[in-house]
Design a protein around this motif. Structure first.
Motif, PDB file in Angstrom:
ATOM      1  N   ILE A   1       0.841  -1.205   0.000  1.00  0.00           N
ATOM      2  CA  ILE A   1       0.000   0.000   0.000  1.00  0.00           C
ATOM      3  C   ILE A   1       0.880   1.260   0.000  1.00  0.00           C
ATOM      4  O   ILE A   1       0.622   2.229  -0.728  1.00  0.00           O
ATOM      5  CB  ILE A   1      -0.935  -0.012   1.223  1.00  0.00           C
ATOM      6  CG1 ILE A   1      -1.954  -1.167   1.101  1.00  0.00           C
ATOM      7  CG2 ILE A   1      -1.663   1.328   1.378  1.00  0.00           C
ATOM      8  CD1 ILE A   1      -2.802  -1.368   2.329  1.00  0.00           C
ATOM      9  N   ARG A   2       1.925   1.240   0.785  1.00  0.00           N
ATOM     10  CA  ARG A   2       2.817   2.402   0.847  1.00  0.00           C
ATOM     11  C   ARG A   2       3.530   2.618  -0.489  1.00  0.00           C
ATOM     12  O   ARG A   2       3.761   3.760  -0.903  1.00  0.00           O
ATOM     13  CB  ARG A   2       3.834   2.224   1.966  1.00  0.00           C
ATOM     14  CG  ARG A   2       3.189   2.291   3.354  1.00  0.00           C
ATOM     15  CD  ARG A   2       4.196   2.044   4.449  1.00  0.00           C
ATOM     16  NE  ARG A   2       3.545   2.057   5.763  1.00  0.00           N
ATOM     17  CZ  ARG A   2       4.180   1.814   6.908  1.00  0.00           C
ATOM     18  NH1 ARG A   2       5.477   1.532   6.902  1.00  0.00           N
ATOM     19  NH2 ARG A   2       3.515   1.856   8.058  1.00  0.00           N
ATOM     20  N   LEU A   3       3.889   1.509  -1.159  1.00  0.00           N
ATOM     21  CA  LEU A   3       4.513   1.666  -2.474  1.00  0.00           C
ATOM     22  C   LEU A   3       3.529   2.260  -3.476  1.00  0.00           C
ATOM     23  O   LEU A   3       3.904   3.076  -4.332  1.00  0.00           O
ATOM     24  CB  LEU A   3       5.014   0.308  -2.979  1.00  0.00           C
ATOM     25  CG  LEU A   3       6.302  -0.228  -2.329  1.00  0.00           C
ATOM     26  CD1 LEU A   3       6.580  -1.645  -2.806  1.00  0.00           C
ATOM     27  CD2 LEU A   3       7.476   0.678  -2.650  1.00  0.00           C
TER      28      LEU A   3
ATOM     29  N   LYS B   1      10.014  -2.207 -10.267  1.00  0.00           N
ATOM     30  CA  LYS B   1      10.711  -3.446  -9.902  1.00  0.00           C
ATOM     31  C   LYS B   1      10.510  -3.788  -8.433  1.00  0.00           C
ATOM     32  O   LYS B   1      10.316  -4.949  -8.060  1.00  0.00           O
ATOM     33  CB  LYS B   1      12.188  -3.316 -10.215  1.00  0.00           C
ATOM     34  CG  LYS B   1      12.491  -3.261 -11.710  1.00  0.00           C
ATOM     35  CD  LYS B   1      13.979  -3.117 -11.957  1.00  0.00           C
ATOM     36  CE  LYS B   1      14.289  -3.059 -13.460  1.00  0.00           C
ATOM     37  NZ  LYS B   1      15.735  -2.897 -13.725  1.00  0.00           N
ATOM     38  N   THR B   2      10.551  -2.738  -7.584  1.00  0.00           N
ATOM     39  CA  THR B   2      10.330  -2.984  -6.157  1.00  0.00           C
ATOM     40  C   THR B   2       8.921  -3.507  -5.908  1.00  0.00           C
ATOM     41  O   THR B   2       8.708  -4.431  -5.106  1.00  0.00           O
ATOM     42  CB  THR B   2      10.565  -1.696  -5.360  1.00  0.00           C
ATOM     43  OG1 THR B   2      11.883  -1.207  -5.614  1.00  0.00           O
ATOM     44  CG2 THR B   2      10.395  -1.952  -3.877  1.00  0.00           C
ATOM     45  N   THR B   3       7.957  -2.919  -6.609  1.00  0.00           N
ATOM     46  CA  THR B   3       6.571  -3.362  -6.459  1.00  0.00           C
ATOM     47  C   THR B   3       6.414  -4.816  -6.905  1.00  0.00           C
ATOM     48  O   THR B   3       5.731  -5.626  -6.250  1.00  0.00           O
ATOM     49  CB  THR B   3       5.637  -2.465  -7.275  1.00  0.00           C
ATOM     50  OG1 THR B   3       5.797  -1.091  -6.847  1.00  0.00           O
ATOM     51  CG2 THR B   3       4.190  -2.874  -7.090  1.00  0.00           C
ATOM     52  N   LEU B   4       7.055  -5.166  -8.022  1.00  0.00           N
ATOM     53  CA  LEU B   4       6.992  -6.547  -8.499  1.00  0.00           C
ATOM     54  C   LEU B   4       7.629  -7.515  -7.502  1.00  0.00           C
ATOM     55  O   LEU B   4       7.122  -8.632  -7.295  1.00  0.00           O
ATOM     56  CB  LEU B   4       7.677  -6.662  -9.863  1.00  0.00           C
ATOM     57  CG  LEU B   4       6.975  -5.962 -11.032  1.00  0.00           C
ATOM     58  CD1 LEU B   4       7.812  -6.071 -12.309  1.00  0.00           C
ATOM     59  CD2 LEU B   4       5.587  -6.559 -11.264  1.00  0.00           C
TER      60      LEU B   4
ATOM     61  N   LEU C   1       7.011 -11.675  -3.348  1.00  0.00           N
ATOM     62  CA  LEU C   1       7.124 -12.138  -1.968  1.00  0.00           C
ATOM     63  C   LEU C   1       5.755 -12.426  -1.373  1.00  0.00           C
ATOM     64  O   LEU C   1       5.584 -13.399  -0.609  1.00  0.00           O
ATOM     65  CB  LEU C   1       7.857 -11.094  -1.123  1.00  0.00           C
ATOM     66  CG  LEU C   1       9.357 -10.958  -1.376  1.00  0.00           C
ATOM     67  CD1 LEU C   1       9.923  -9.795  -0.555  1.00  0.00           C
ATOM     68  CD2 LEU C   1      10.081 -12.252  -1.009  1.00  0.00           C
ATOM     69  N   SER C   2       4.774 -11.626  -1.719  1.00  0.00           N
ATOM     70  CA  SER C   2       3.418 -11.873  -1.216  1.00  0.00           C
ATOM     71  C   SER C   2       2.884 -13.193  -1.746  1.00  0.00           C
ATOM     72  O   SER C   2       2.239 -13.962  -1.022  1.00  0.00           O
ATOM     73  CB  SER C   2       2.496 -10.717  -1.637  1.00  0.00           C
ATOM     74  OG  SER C   2       2.944  -9.498  -1.087  1.00  0.00           O
ATOM     75  N   THR C   3       3.180 -13.473  -3.033  1.00  0.00           N
ATOM     76  CA  THR C   3       2.745 -14.747  -3.618  1.00  0.00           C
ATOM     77  C   THR C   3       3.423 -15.921  -2.932  1.00  0.00           C
ATOM     78  O   THR C   3       2.789 -16.953  -2.640  1.00  0.00           O
ATOM     79  CB  THR C   3       3.049 -14.771  -5.120  1.00  0.00           C
ATOM     80  OG1 THR C   3       2.415 -13.658  -5.754  1.00  0.00           O
ATOM     81  CG2 THR C   3       2.559 -16.059  -5.751  1.00  0.00           C
TER      82      THR C   3
ATOM     83  N   GLY D   1       7.257 -17.171 -11.050  1.00  0.00           N
ATOM     84  CA  GLY D   1       6.812 -18.386 -10.387  1.00  0.00           C
ATOM     85  C   GLY D   1       7.543 -18.569  -9.076  1.00  0.00           C
ATOM     86  O   GLY D   1       8.644 -18.044  -8.880  1.00  0.00           O
ATOM     87  N   THR D   2       6.930 -19.310  -8.161  1.00  0.00           N
ATOM     88  CA  THR D   2       7.538 -19.532  -6.836  1.00  0.00           C
ATOM     89  C   THR D   2       8.148 -20.914  -6.695  1.00  0.00           C
ATOM     90  O   THR D   2       8.904 -21.165  -5.758  1.00  0.00           O
ATOM     91  CB  THR D   2       6.481 -19.352  -5.741  1.00  0.00           C
ATOM     92  OG1 THR D   2       5.451 -20.325  -5.920  1.00  0.00           O
ATOM     93  CG2 THR D   2       5.869 -17.954  -5.814  1.00  0.00           C
ATOM     94  N   GLY D   3       7.801 -21.849  -7.572  1.00  0.00           N
ATOM     95  CA  GLY D   3       8.295 -23.219  -7.439  1.00  0.00           C
ATOM     96  C   GLY D   3       7.597 -23.999  -6.350  1.00  0.00           C
ATOM     97  O   GLY D   3       8.106 -25.030  -5.892  1.00  0.00           O
ATOM     98  N   LEU D   4       6.408 -23.531  -5.926  1.00  0.00           N
ATOM     99  CA  LEU D   4       5.667 -24.214  -4.861  1.00  0.00           C
ATOM    100  C   LEU D   4       4.382 -24.865  -5.363  1.00  0.00           C
ATOM    101  O   LEU D   4       3.714 -25.573  -4.610  1.00  0.00           O
ATOM    102  CB  LEU D   4       5.328 -23.224  -3.736  1.00  0.00           C
ATOM    103  CG  LEU D   4       6.512 -22.689  -2.931  1.00  0.00           C
ATOM    104  CD1 LEU D   4       6.043 -21.603  -1.970  1.00  0.00           C
ATOM    105  CD2 LEU D   4       7.182 -23.814  -2.158  1.00  0.00           C
ATOM    106  N   GLY D   5       4.009 -24.626  -6.609  1.00  0.00           N
ATOM    107  CA  GLY D   5       2.731 -25.124  -7.116  1.00  0.00           C
ATOM    108  C   GLY D   5       2.603 -26.630  -7.043  1.00  0.00           C
ATOM    109  O   GLY D   5       1.658 -27.160  -6.444  1.00  0.00           O
TER     110      GLY D   5
END
Length: 468
Positions: free
Chosen positions: A271-273, A290-293, A298-300, A429-433
């Motif tokens: 939200i702050r970003l 890039k920071t937002t991405l 990280l949220s994902t 991708g996170t590699g956790l799917g």
């Protein structure tokens, strides 16, 4: 335990040796008494024939033969006429009741039966009687008090040899059994020692040399039975399993707590970003994006870790089922727009019957979302995604395959590992799917199989128990 194994082996070996040596000893006694009987019967028949050939003038020769036999073999002998009067006699008291009985039987043209077997403690002598004459004409009888000393000595010698051989065999078996029992028990003893020394949370070690009291029953198992070493090892394994289960549960809680603790700060940072983005100068726009991405990534990851921790938590014992066909139709319809944008064409092969699988509907939705998301993101444009479900024995088999670039064969076993991404994967991708899919499938009692689709692509096959 080694002592008990040795005792069992020795009891079995002793029974086998006795089963072989005792019949052999009995056979030796029977064979010896048969030779003894044949020899003495031949001697009695010889004197019977000699008596039948000699008249009164030949009595001196008959008496000389009888005395010579007695002096040579030290066995009493008597030759009698049809009236029971002695014609020649040496070393035998014909007034003995047993001798009179043998004479009466011979005069009735009967022969004395020999014993069926001979032992070292048998009678020192037996009576051998034979009639003089043939057919219905009996002219007398011959009685010999045959000594069994030589035969009994032969039987005793043979039995000693058999006993010595049996003891030698048993001694050899003792040596072999000792080595065999040590070889059998050693791995169990070493394993028990290693289990005792494993981990700092282990309970008070039990002696593996001294007998232990049976371990108390637990709510999930019956009282331990068997040798002390096995009972002790079972208790040690239960303690280790409890420690491992506790550590696994603590790990899941740590992951869930950490992910939950990170979710709110990441949401606030996002939200702050967004607020900061309205005042970022043009020179810093790329860095802000890039920071937002990265924050979104990280949220994902945090959300996937929460889902994975929930998937690895054991489910309730109650049986839950869902309609596989209805769930597949719903999720394919949900992902159809995203697949259309990605240039992926879905194809569903429906079963003609309603298939109920023992998997919670929410878990099956998560599984299908993860698989369809992977197919949408990684199959590539103009790819086909084939969804098929069918009944196979007592299972419902659900398979999702695509015609994309696929995954190298040597990387297939690692696809279900956390944070692993195939070398052919591209994009975010996170590699956790697939880790989540694997955990949810196993929690439902199913199985997952990943294979290469020919000529290209990837095929993932899930099997769940079918509810009839």
């Amino acid at each position: 335990m080694r002592r008990r194994v040795l005792i069992v082996l020795m009891i079995y070996s002793t029974v086998v040796v006795l089963a072989l040596s005792v019949p052999l000893a009995v056979l030796v006694g029977r064979e010896r008494v048969q030779r003894f009987g044949e020899n003495r019967a031949a001697a009695a028949t010889f004197f019977a024939e000699l008596s039948s050939r000699e008249d009164d003038s030949g009595l001196p020769r008959l008496r000389e033969s009888v005395e010579r036999y007695n002096s040579l073999y030290d066995e009493g002998i008597a030759v009698l006429d049809r009236n029971g009067q002695a014609r020649a006699m040496s070393g035998l008291d014909v007034e003995r009741p047993d001798v009179q009985q043998a004479i009466a039987g011979a005069l009735r043209n009967q022969r004395v039966d020999f014993p069926s077997g001979l032992t070292p403690w048998s009678q020192p002598s037996v009576l051998v009687a034979a009639p003089v004459g043939g057919g219905t004409q009996v002219d007398g009888a011959v009685v010999i008090a045959a000594s069994t000393d030589a035969a009994r000595r032969d039987v005793a010698t043979a039995w000693i040899v058999i006993a010595a051989g049996a003891l030698l065999i048993l001694a050899t078996i003792v040596v072999i059994a000792a080595a065999l029992s040590r070889w059998v028990v050693r791995p169990l003893t070493v394993l028990s020692s290693r289990v005792h020394s494993f981990g700092d949370k282990f309970h008070t070690p039990l002696s593996i040399d001294e007998p232990q009291q049976p371990m108390p029953a637990t709510p999930t198992s019956t009282a331990y039975v068997g040798p002390p070493e096995v009972r002790e090892l079972s208790g040690a394994f239960d303690a280790m399993a409890e420690d491992v289960e506790t550590a696994t549960a603590a790990q899941r809680r740590l992951v869930a707590d950490t992910a939950h603790a990170l979710r709110n700060p990441l949401a606030a940072l996002r939200i702050r970003l967004d607020l900061l983005g309205m005042r970022v100068p043009d020179s810093a726009v790329d860095a802000h994006v890039k920071t937002t991405l990265e924050v979104d990534r990280l949220s994902t990851v945090v959300e996937d870790l929460l889902v994975l921790a929930a998937a690895e938590t054991p489910a309730a014992t109650q049986t839950v089922s869902c309609d596989v066909g209805a769930t597949v139709t719903d999720r394919v319809e949900f992902w159809s727009s995203a697949m259309e944008v990605a240039g992926v064409t879905p194809s569903v092969t429906k079963s003609e019957e309603t298939l109920l699988a023992t998997v919670p509907e929410d878990d099956l939705i998560r599984i299908l979302d993860a698989l369809l998301s992977n197919a949408t993101n990684y199959a590539g444009a103009d790819a086909m995604v084939e969804i098929d479900y069918r009944a196979q024995g007592g299972h419902v088999v659900l398979s999702i395959s695509d015609t994309g670039p696929g995954v190298p064969v040597d990387e297939l076993p690692m696809l279900v590992d956390r944070f692993f991404r195939a070398s052919s994967a591209h994009g975010e991708g996170t590699g956790l799917g697939l880790s989540i899919v694997h955990a949810l499938t196993e929690r439902a009692g199913g199985s997952l199989h990943v294979s290469v689709r020919r000529p290209s692509g990837l095929k993932i096959e899930l099997a769940f128990l079918r509810e009839c």
